[in-house]
Design a protein around this motif. Structure first.
Motif, PDB file in Angstrom:
ATOM      1  N   PHE C 165       0.817  -1.214   0.000  1.00 51.01           N
ATOM      2  CA  PHE C 165       0.000   0.000   0.000  1.00 51.01           C
ATOM      3  C   PHE C 165       0.849   1.262   0.000  1.00 51.01           C
ATOM      4  O   PHE C 165       0.413   2.301  -0.495  1.00 51.01           O
ATOM      5  N   VAL C 166       2.064   1.155   0.529  1.00 49.52           N
ATOM      6  CA  VAL C 166       2.964   2.309   0.455  1.00 49.52           C
ATOM      7  C   VAL C 166       3.485   2.467  -0.974  1.00 49.52           C
ATOM      8  O   VAL C 166       3.569   3.574  -1.504  1.00 49.52           O
ATOM      9  N   GLU C 167       3.785   1.315  -1.589  1.00 55.75           N
ATOM     10  CA  GLU C 167       4.205   1.378  -2.994  1.00 55.75           C
ATOM     11  C   GLU C 167       3.091   1.981  -3.843  1.00 55.75           C
ATOM     12  O   GLU C 167       3.342   2.821  -4.721  1.00 55.75           O
ATOM     13  N   ALA C 168       1.849   1.570  -3.556  1.00 54.44           N
ATOM     14  CA  ALA C 168       0.715   2.103  -4.317  1.00 54.44           C
ATOM     15  C   ALA C 168       0.649   3.616  -4.160  1.00 54.44           C
ATOM     16  O   ALA C 168       0.404   4.343  -5.133  1.00 54.44           O
ATOM     17  N   ALA C 169       0.872   4.109  -2.935  1.00 55.09           N
ATOM     18  CA  ALA C 169       0.827   5.558  -2.715  1.00 55.09           C
ATOM     19  C   ALA C 169       1.966   6.260  -3.444  1.00 55.09           C
ATOM     20  O   ALA C 169       1.799   7.349  -3.993  1.00 55.09           O
ATOM     21  N   LYS C 170       3.150   5.612  -3.470  1.00 55.24           N
ATOM     22  CA  LYS C 170       4.277   6.205  -4.203  1.00 55.24           C
ATOM     23  C   LYS C 170       3.952   6.260  -5.686  1.00 55.24           C
ATOM     24  O   LYS C 170       4.207   7.261  -6.355  1.00 55.24           O
ATOM     25  N   LEU C 171       3.376   5.167  -6.209  1.00 58.67           N
ATOM     26  CA  LEU C 171       3.023   5.133  -7.628  1.00 58.67           C
ATOM     27  C   LEU C 171       1.978   6.186  -7.950  1.00 58.67           C
ATOM     28  O   LEU C 171       1.914   6.695  -9.058  1.00 58.67           O
ATOM     29  N   LEU C 176       6.034  13.199   0.495  1.00 62.38           N
ATOM     30  CA  LEU C 176       6.612  12.690   1.733  1.00 62.38           C
ATOM     31  C   LEU C 176       5.664  12.823   2.925  1.00 62.38           C
ATOM     32  O   LEU C 176       5.497  11.907   3.716  1.00 62.38           O
ATOM     33  N   MET C 177       5.035  13.992   3.026  1.00 57.60           N
ATOM     34  CA  MET C 177       4.166  14.257   4.178  1.00 57.60           C
ATOM     35  C   MET C 177       3.022  13.251   4.235  1.00 57.60           C
ATOM     36  O   MET C 177       2.684  12.731   5.285  1.00 57.60           O
ATOM     37  N   TRP C 178       2.405  13.019   3.071  1.00 55.98           N
ATOM     38  CA  TRP C 178       1.286  12.072   3.031  1.00 55.98           C
ATOM     39  C   TRP C 178       1.754  10.675   3.424  1.00 55.98           C
ATOM     40  O   TRP C 178       1.133  10.001   4.236  1.00 55.98           O
ATOM     41  N   LEU C 179       2.861  10.264   2.822  1.00 56.19           N
ATOM     42  CA  LEU C 179       3.376   8.924   3.119  1.00 56.19           C
ATOM     43  C   LEU C 179       3.614   8.760   4.614  1.00 56.19           C
ATOM     44  O   LEU C 179       3.208   7.780   5.226  1.00 56.19           O
ATOM     45  N   ALA C 180       4.269   9.771   5.204  1.00 56.91           N
ATOM     46  CA  ALA C 180       4.644   9.668   6.611  1.00 56.91           C
ATOM     47  C   ALA C 180       3.417   9.704   7.508  1.00 56.91           C
ATOM     48  O   ALA C 180       3.237   8.845   8.366  1.00 56.91           O
TER      49      ALA C 180
END
Lengths: 319, 579, 272
Positions: C165-171, C176-180
Motif C-alpha cells: 500500500f505504500v508502494e501504491a501511494a508512491k506510484l 513525503l508528508m502524506w506517506l509519513a
C-alpha cells in the motif's frame, strides 16, 4: 569459509573505525567546553603570563587536529596526560582503579551469565506456567528498580540489620581471594540482580519467539520431548540474540558499576569518573570515557563476530 | 533393501480401520474468546488407503489433519470427540504417551519444507532423530536407511545430500527430503499438508510423482490435504470435502469427480469453466496503449533480471504474462511503473515515451497506469476506511471533494458489487480477502486509468472468489475499454482471460502470440513443459503424463534442473541458474 | 474499554492504579504536602513521628513533603525529556525509513556512533562539558534516548514501507508528508506507545541515577534521586527513610513496566 572470514574482517574493520570515531567524539566534546582550560586550572586569580605559559605547556595553541593526534598518540602509548585537578599522571590513576572495576564486573558476570541463561531456558520450557509467570513478574520488577535502590535494600538487610557483610567494599591490596570475594559480595550481588533479570528475559524471549516456527512444530510432531525441542531445536537458532544480549549486559556491567561503586564506596573507575565530573576534571573524564567506551565496543564486536560464526547459513554456504 | 519393507501390521484386528475419528470438535482462540472452527467431523481410514481432504481456506483441513495425530496448534484446543488410532483413543492418552505415536506410527509432511527443517542442523541429523529417539534403529542403521530412502525419492547424490544444511538444498528437493523424514520410522499413517502448494508447476509434478510412488510401494496410509482438486484427484483413493469446519460429502475419487452430489462440491468442480473469447488484435497502424521496447533491467550490476523484453498492450485487450517464480514476470511491472528504471529500452504510453524514473513522470502519466496487487492484505492500508482508500485517488488526481467525491466513491463501490451504505466506512481488517481485492480494483479504477497491471491478483484467493474477481475485472475492462497486463503463474487463469499470451523464463520472453496460437500445439519446448505440468481433474492424468514424458525421454529429473537456486538467497533467486 | 480492563491481568491493573495515584499526587502536590518544598521546619534527621510523619532530612526539611513535591519534579522532568526524545527519534526514524539511501545511511551511522558510547558515560561526559543544570541534563538525556527511539521507529517504519500500500501511494505520486502521516504513522503507533512507556522508565532511571550521583537535579529542588543521596547515611544505622524515595522511583517504573508488558503481550497475541 572465505566468505565468513571476509565478513568477520569487515566487522573488525568497522569496530576499529567506530573506536576511532568515538575517540574523535570524546576529544571533540572537550573542544566544546566554554572558556579556557588553562584559565580553569589556574583559577581567576592567575596572571595572564602564567596562563599563557600553561597554554604553551599543554599545547593549547596548536590547531585542534594536531592536538587530537598528539592526544591519540599518547593514549596509544599509554599516556593519557595529567589530571587538571591534581596534576597526577592519569595512566597511573587508571591502572590501579581499573583492576578493581574489572574484578567486580567479572565477579558479577561469573554468577549472572550462567544463572540467567539457565533461568531463561527454563522459563521458555515451562512457557505460560505459574513458574514462568512468577519469574516474569520478578524479573520485570528487578529491571525496573534503580541500582541504588537494590543496593541500599541489600545494605539495609545484610549489613545494617544483620551484620553479615561489610557495607564498605574496599579490600586493600593484601587481601586473599576469599577475602576479596567476601568483601565485594554485596556490590557484586546487586549487579547480578540487575543484569540477570534482563538477560534472562531476553533469553526467554529469543527462544519463545522461535516456538511459532514451523520447524519447532515439526520437531513436536516427530514425537520429541519438550526439553529436546527447546534444547536441540530452538536454542541453537536463538544463539545469536542470546550472545548479543549477554555482550550488551557485560558491557553494561562495566559501565553500570558507576552507581554501585558510589554506593559501596568501592575504589573503581566509576567512582573516579564521578568524582572527576563533579570537579570538572575534564582530562580524567575523557580518559575514563575512552576506556569504558573501548571495552563496550570490543564486547559488542565480539558478540557480532560470535553471532556470525554460529549462524549455520553463513558457516555452510554454497552447495 | 531390507530397511524398506512394508510396515509391519502391529495388531491382528484387520477389520477395524487404522484411523477412526468421531465427532471431532475443535475451538480456536480469537482475542479472548474460543470459537468453534471444526464442528463434529467423522473420518475413517483403512490401512494403506489414501484419503484426500479438500476445501477452501478456513475449511479446517489442516486442523483436522493435525488432530489425527492428537495434536492441536497453539491457540487451538480439541474439545470433543475421539481419535482412535489402531484402536487406541489418542485424545484419552497423556501427552507423553501421544509422543510415542507421533513420528513413529503417524508422521507429518508440512506445506513448506524449507520452513519445517531446522536451519541449524544437517538434513541427515534431522532424519535420524526420529528412529533414534523412538528407539527403532541405531545411528548407523538410520543413516543407511536414510540414504536408501533418499535414492528412492530420486534425490540427487543420495549418499551425500543428507550432509547438507537445509538452506543448501532447493525447495523441491527439501519437499522430498521431508517426505523421507516422515517415512523414517516406517509409519502406518502419514498426514500430507499441502506438500506441493508452494512449488512451481514443473517441480510439483515431479514431487507428486515421487510421493505417490513411494506411498503406494510401501503401502502407507495417508491423509492428503490440499485445496487443489486436480492434485487430490491424482493422489487419493477417496475424497472428503470440508466447508468451514463441516463435512460436505465423501466418496471414492472417481465417483466424486464424475458425479458430485452437493451444490458446494458442484460449484467447486465448475470453477474452471469461466472463459472469455479472445479478441482479435487490432490492425498494426493503431497505436497501442502500452508499447514496451527492448527493455533490459537489473537489480545489481552484472545480474540481468530482464533482457530484451518487447510487447504491446492494445486498448481493450488483455496480455497475460506467464512464468514460474524467478522468471522476471513481476519485474516487468516494476519496469513499466518506473519503480525499477530499465537500463535500456523504453516504454511508450499511447505512443509517447514515458520517463524511465517514477519521479520524473507527470501526475497525469501516473494516473493513467494503475496497479492491482497480489496480496490484498498488504496492498491496502489497514488503518484506512474504504472511503479513504477509494476516495484518495479521486481527490488526488481529479480534485473532487465533498458531495461529488462521495457520489463517485459510492458509484465505484456499486461497480465492484459492494453495497456502499454497508461498506463505505469499514476498515480493511473487517473485509474478507475477496472483498479487499475488490477494493483494490476500485482504487485502481478511481484514477480513471488507461492501463491496468494485475500482478497475480487471484493467486492468494480461493478458487470461487478468484473467479468472481476475474469476472468483475473482465466486465469493467470491456465497459471502460482498458488495456490490461495480467501477470500470473496459473495457466487456467490465462485460458480464462487472456487475448494475447507472453511466456517468460529466466528474464526472457520465450514465446508470445495470440492465446489460441500459444495454447495449441505445436509449442515452444518450455511452454510445452509448463502446459503439460498443470494437473488436470482426470485421475489418470499423472500416469498418462509421466508415461508420455518417458516415451519422449524427458523422464523425472532430480528436481535440480527445473528450479532456481536455494530459496533463501535473493540474489541467486533473481538470477536463475542451472546448478 | 471496560471489557478491555476486565481482561487485564492483576499486574496491569496494579500498574494503572499506581500510575493514577502518582499522577494525582504530582498534580495536587501543593494541597497534599503538609509543609513547603524547601522549608526548614525542624532539626536534622528527626525520627518518624506525629509532627513529621516520615521525619526530617539532613537539613531539617519535612521528608513527606519533599517526597510529594519530588513526584511533581522528577516525573515532570522525565516526561518532558521523554517527549523530546520521542519527537526527535520518531521524526528522523520515519525520515530514514521513507527516504532510504544516503539519508538513511548518514542518520543510521550517526546513531551507531552515539550508541557505541554507553549512555550513562556519554551523559557524564556531556554534563562535564556543559555543566550540571536541569536544562542540560534534559537535553543530554533526550539526545541519547532519541537514538534508541530512532532505531525502533526506523525498524517498524521499514516494515511498513515495504508494504504494497505504500508502494501504491508512491506510484500514485504522493509526497513525503502524506506517506509519513497517513500511510506509515498510523501503522506504527501501537509499538511506539509501548516504547514510550519503556523509554520513560529509562529516562526516569537515568535522571534519578544522575541526581543520585549529584550531577542531575540540583538542590534545593526536591527530587527522589538526590534525596536518596542526601540521606543515604541513615541506612547504616538501620533507618529505612532513604529507601522511601528510592522505593517511590522503583514503584513507578515497576508499574509502567507491568502496564507495557501487558500491552506488548496483547499486541503480539492479536497478531498470531
Amino acid at each position: 569459509m572465505i566468505h565468513l572470514t571476509r565478513m568477520i574482517l569487515q566487522r573488525l574493520a568497522l569496530g576499529v573505525l567506530t573506536l576511532f570515531v568515538v575517540s574523535v567524539v570524546i576529544f571533540g566534546a572537550v573542544e566544546l567546553l566554554p572558556g579556557d582550560i588553562a584559565q580553569e586550572i589556574l583559577g581567576q586569580s592567575a596572571t595572564e603570563q602564567t596562563v599563557a605559559a600553561l597554554r604553551e605547556e599543554l599545547g593549547l595553541n596548536d590547531p585542534a587536529h594536531v592536538r587530537y593526534l598528539n592526544w591519540l598518540g599518547g593514549v596509544l602509548s599509554g599516556d593519557f596526560g595529567r589530571s587538571l585537578a591534581n596534576g597526577r599522571e592519569i595512566s597511573s590513576l587508571l591502572a590501579s582503579r581499573f583492576g578493581y572495576t574489572l574484578f567486580l564486573a567479572a565477579y558479577a558476570a561469573a554468577i549472572a551469565v550462567p544463572l540467567a541463561i539457565t533461568l531463561g531456558v527454563l522459563a521458555a520450557l515451562y512457557c505460560n506456567s505459574i513458574f514462568d509467570r512468577l519469574i516474569n513478574i520478578l524479573s520485570l520488577s528487578a529491571i525496573s528498580f534503580p541500582e541504588f535502590f537494590v543496593a541500599y535494600i541489600l545494605l539495609y538487610l545484610l549489613s545494617a540489620e544483620h551484620a553479615i557483610f561489610p557495607s564498605i567494599a574496599d579490600y586493600g591490596s593484601q587481601a586473599s581471594l576469599g577475602e576479596m570475594l567476601y568483601r565485594t559480595f554485596l556490590p557484586a550481588i546487586t549487579l547480578v540482580l540487575v543484569i540477570t533479570a534482563h538477560m534472562m528475559r531476553m533469553t526467554r524471549a529469543a527462544i519463545v519467539n522461535l516456538l511459532a516456527q514451523p520447524y519447532i512444530e515439526m520437531a513436536r510432531l516427530k514425537g520429541l520431548s519438550p526439553a529436546r525441542v527447546i534444547l536441540r531445536h530452538a536454542l541453537p537458532n536463538a544463539l545469536a540474540p542470546i550472545i548479543n544480549v549477554v555482550a550488551l549486559n557485560l558491557a553494561y556491567l562495566v559501565t553500570g558499576v558507576v552507581i554501585v561503586e558510589v554506593v559501596f564506596v568501592y575504589p573503581g573507575l566509576g567512582q573516579l569518573m564521578v568524582d572527576s565530573v563533579a570537579t570538572r576534571d575534564i582530562t580524567v573524564v575523557q580518559a575514563c570515557c575512552l576506556v569504558f567506551a573501548s571495552i563496550y565496543i570490543l564486547l559488542n564486536l565480539t558478540a557480532d563476530v560470535l553471532s556470525i560464526a554460529t549462524n549455520p547459513r553463513l558457516l555452510h554456504r554454497g552447495r | 533393501m531390507p530397511t524398506l519393507e512394508k510396515p509391519e501390521l502391529q495388531t491382528p484386528a484387520q477389520d477395524t480401520p487404522l484411523l477412526r475419528i468421531r465427532n471431532l470438535t475443535i475451538e480456536a482462540q480469537t482475542g479472548d474468546q474460543w470459537i468453534q472452527i471444526v464442528h463434529g467431523i467423522d473420518l475413517d481410514l483403512d490401512r494403506g488407503e489414501i484419503v484426500g481432504l479438500i476445501g477452501e481456506s478456513g475449511a479446517g483441513k489442516s486442523t483436522v489433519g493435525l488432530a489425527a495425530m492428537g495434536f492441536a496448534r497453539q491457540g487451538c484446543r480439541i474439545t470433543q470427540g475421539t481419535v482412535e488410532f489402531d484402536g487406541t483413543d489418542l485424545l484419552a492418552l497423556s501427552e507423553a504417551a501421544r509422543r510415542a505415536y507421533r513420528g513413529k506410527r503417524i508422521a507429518y509432511v508440512a506445506q513448506s519444507a524449507a520452513a519445517s527443517f531446522n536451519p541449524a542442523h544437517r538434513l541427515i541429523d534431522q532424519y535420524v532423530e526420529g528412529p533414534l529417539r523412538h528407539g527403532l534403529q541405531s545411528r548407523r542403521e538410520a543413516e543407511f536407511s536414510a540414504k536408501a530412502l533418499f535414492a528412492r525419492l530420486r534425490l540427487p547424490e543420495p549418499d551425500v545430500i543428507g550432509f547438507r544444511y537445509p538452506h543448501q538444498v532447493s525447495g523441491g528437493q527439501l519437499q522430498r527430503a521431508i517426505t523421507a523424514m516422515a517415512m523414517s520410522c516406517k509409519p502406518e499413517l502419514i498426514v500430507f499438508d499441502e506438500p506441493t502448494t508452494a512449488l512451481d508447476v514443473t517441480t510439483q509434478i515431479e514431487v507428486l510423482t515421487t510421493i505417490r510412488d513411494v506411498v503406494r510401494d510401501l503401502g502407507t496410509a495417508a491423509i492428503y490435504i490440499t485445496h487443489d482438486l486436480a492434485v487430490v484427484a491424482q493422489m487419493a483413493d477417496r475424497i472428503k470435502v470440508l466447508l468451514r469446519g463441516e463435512h460436505v460429502e465423501e466418496a471414492p475419487t472417481r465417483e466424486m469427480l464424475a458425479n458430485p452430489q452437493e451444490d458446494y462440491t458442484k460449484s467447486l468442480w465448475a470453477v474452471r469453466s469461466f472463459q472469455t473469447d479472445a479478441k482479435a488484435a487490432p490492425p498494426d497502424h493503431v497505436v497501442p496503449t502500452i508499447r514496451v521496447e527492448d527493455i533490459s533491467a537489473s537489480y545489481r550490476p552484472g545480474q540481468m533480471v530482464l533482457e530484451d523484453i518487447s510487447f504491446c498492450v492494445p486498448k481493450g485487450q488483455t496480455v497475460a504474462i506467464v512464468g514460474e517464480s524467478g522468471s522476471g514476470k513481476s519485474t516487468v511491472a516494476r519496469a513499466i511503473t518506473g519503480l525499477l528504471p530499465p537500463l535500456s529500452g523504453r516504454v511508450l504510453l499511447d505512443g509517447e515515451p514515458l520517463p524511465p524514473r517514477l519521479k520524473d513522470r507527470s501526475k497525469d502519466q501516473l494516473r493513467r497506469i494503475q496497479m492491482i496487487y497480489q496480496m490484498p492484505d498488504t496492498a491496502l492500508n489497514p488503518k484506512q476506511t474504504i472511503r479513504d482508500v477509494v476516495g484518495r485517488p479521486i481527490r488526488f488526481y481529479r480534485g473532487l471533494t465533498g458531495k461529488a467525491l462521495d457520489d463517485e466513491v459510492r458509484a465505484l463501490l456499486s461497480a465492484i458489487e459492494l453495497e456502499p451504505d454497508v461498506y463505505l466506512d469499514r476498515r480493511m481488517p473487517q473485509l474478507s480477502g475477496g472483498q479487499k481485492q475488490r477494493v483494490g480494483i476500485a482504487r485502481a479504477l478511481a484514477a480513471e486509468p488507461d492501463f491496468l497491471i494485475c500482478d497475480e491478483i487471484t493467486s492468494a484467493l480461493d478458487q470461487l472468489v478468484a473467479e468472481g474477481i476475474l469476472r468483475l475485472l473482465d466486465r469493467v475492462q470491456s465497459d471502460l475499454g482498458l488495456a490490461c497486463a495480467f501477470i500470473t503463474h496459473d495457466l487456467a487463469t490465462v485460458r480464462a482471460i487472456a487475448d494475447h499470451v507472453l511466456v517468460m523464463q529466466k528474464g526472457r520472453i520465450v514465446e508470445q502470440g495470440p492465446k489460441a496460437d500459444v495454447l495449441t500445439p505445436p509449442h515452444h519446448e518450455y511452454t510445452e513443459l509448463l502446459l503439460s505440468s498443470v494437473p488436470e481433474m482426470d485421475p489418470d492424468w499423472l500416469d498418462r503424463t509421466i508415461a508420455e514424458r518417458e516415451e519422449r525421454g524427458i523422464g523425472i529429473s532430480d528436481g535440480s534442473a527445473a528450479e532456481a537456486a536455494a530459496p533463501d538467497d535473493p540474489a541467486a533467486a533473481l538470477q536463475p541458474s542451472d546448478s | 474499554m471496560w471489557r478491555l480492563l476486565r481482561t487485564a491481568p492483576p499486574t496491569a491493573i496494579f500498574g494503572m492504579l499506581v500510575i493514577v495515584i502518582y499522577a494525582i499526587v504530582a498534580i495536587f502536590a501543593d494541597g497534599l504536602a503538609p509543609f513547603g518544598e524547601t522549608e526548614v521546619v525542624g532539626f536534622e534527621y528527626e525520627p518518624w513521628g506525629d509532627d513529621f510523619l516520615l521525619g526530617t532530612d539532613n537539613l531539617g526539611r519535612d521528608m513527606l513533603s519533599r517526597i510529594i513535591y519530588g513526584a511533581r519534579n522528577t516525573i515532570g522532568i522525565a516526561l518532558a525529556t521523554t517527549f523530546i526524545a520521542f519527537s526527535v527519534g520518531v521524526f528522523f526514524g520515519m525520515l530514514a525509513a521513507i527516504l532510504g539511501r544516503w539519508v538513511d545511511q548518514i542518520l543510521s551511522r550517526l546513531v551507531d556512533v552515539m550508541m557505541a558510547i554507553p549512555a550513562l558515560l556519554f551523559s557524564l561526559l556531556l554534563l562535564t562539558v556543559f555543566g550540571t543544570s536541569i536544562l542540560t541534563m534534559v537535553l543530554v538525556i533526550a539526545a541519547i534516548e532519541s537514538t534508541r527511539v530512532f532505531r525502533l521507529a526506523r525498524a517498524t517504519a521499514m516494515n511498513v514501507v515495504v508494504m504494497d500500500f505504500v508502494e501504491a501511494a508512491k506510484l500514485r505520486g504522493e509526497g513525503l508528508m502524506w506517506l509519513a502521516s497517513r500511510e506509515i504513522l498510523p501503522n506504527i503507533v501501537p509499538p511506539l506507545v509501548a516504547e514510550f512507556g519503556l523509554r520513560f522508565c529509562f529516562v526516569f532511571l537515568a535522571i534519578s541515577a544522575l541526581s543520585f550521583l549529584g550531577l542531575g537535579i540540583q538542590p534545593p529542588t526536591a527530587d527522589w534521586g538526590s534525596m536518596v543521596r542526601d540521606n543515604a547515611g541513615l541506612i547504616t544505622f538501620g533507618d529505612i527513610t532513604p529507601l522511601l524515595p528510592a522505593g517511590s522511583i522503583a514503584l513507578l517504573t515497576v508499574a509502567v513496566n507491568f502496564l507495557v508488558d501487558w500491552m506488548l503481550h496483547r499486541s503480539s497475541g492479536l497478531r498470531t
